[in-house]
Design a protein around this motif. Sequence first.
Motif, PDB file in Angstrom:
ATOM      1  N   SER A 208       0.594  -1.309  -0.089  1.00  0.00           N
ATOM      2  CA  SER A 208      -0.041  -0.064   0.223  1.00  0.00           C
ATOM      3  C   SER A 208       0.684   1.347   0.046  1.00  0.00           C
ATOM      4  CB  SER A 208      -1.005   0.072   1.360  1.00  0.00           C
ATOM      5  OG  SER A 208      -0.064  -0.127   2.530  1.00  0.00           O
ATOM      6  N   LYS A 209       1.990   1.288   0.671  1.00  0.00           N
ATOM      7  CA  LYS A 209       2.828   2.344   0.748  1.00  0.00           C
ATOM      8  C   LYS A 209       3.596   2.659  -0.677  1.00  0.00           C
ATOM      9  CE  LYS A 209       4.516   1.500   5.372  1.00  0.00           C
ATOM     10  NZ  LYS A 209       5.371   1.144   6.210  1.00  0.00           N
TER      11      LYS A 209
ATOM     12  N   GLU B 288       0.619   4.265  -2.814  1.00  0.00           N
ATOM     13  CA  GLU B 288       0.565   5.385  -2.767  1.00  0.00           C
ATOM     14  C   GLU B 288       1.633   6.474  -3.335  1.00  0.00           C
ATOM     15  OE1 GLU B 288      -2.141   7.254  -1.032  1.00  0.00           O
ATOM     16  OE2 GLU B 288      -3.146   4.917  -1.396  1.00  0.00           O
TER      17      GLU B 288
ATOM     18  N   ASN C 181      -3.367   7.203   6.345  1.00  0.00           N
ATOM     19  CA  ASN C 181      -2.138   7.867   6.092  1.00  0.00           C
ATOM     20  C   ASN C 181      -2.107   8.420   4.748  1.00  0.00           C
ATOM     21  OD1 ASN C 181       0.418   8.710   6.365  1.00  0.00           O
ATOM     22  ND2 ASN C 181       1.395   6.816   6.718  1.00  0.00           N
TER      23      ASN C 181
ATOM     24  N   TYR D 267       2.683   9.348   2.477  1.00  0.00           N
ATOM     25  CA  TYR D 267       3.343   8.806   1.125  1.00  0.00           C
ATOM     26  C   TYR D 267       2.973   9.385  -0.056  1.00  0.00           C
ATOM     27  CZ  TYR D 267       5.038   5.360   4.517  1.00  0.00           C
ATOM     28  OH  TYR D 267       5.808   5.035   5.543  1.00  0.00           O
TER      29      TYR D 267
END
Length: 84
Positions: free
Chosen positions: A5-6, A9, A58, A61
């Motif tokens: 997922s990071k 992003e 979050n 990123y």
Amino acid sequence: FAMNSKLKEVLLGILYSALTILFIIGLLPWDLVSRIVACVIAMLAIMRIRKRKNNNENVSYFTISYMAVIVIFILLFNSISIGA
């Protein structure tokens, strides 16, 4: 394959910023339309950040990669215009 997922992003931030910059410098032959499209893409990025922030997700990123690419492009364009 499942992307981290990071990484997703970061890649989305790079994609949004690259499209924004390309339309700002005139990807379309019509200057005004091209800049309006760039503004729409930037607004979509801002809406994405706000929506994810409101969902307590979050956003660092995406935001950092989006802004970093735009800053790098601006620095490159300024150095090219100074050198010309």
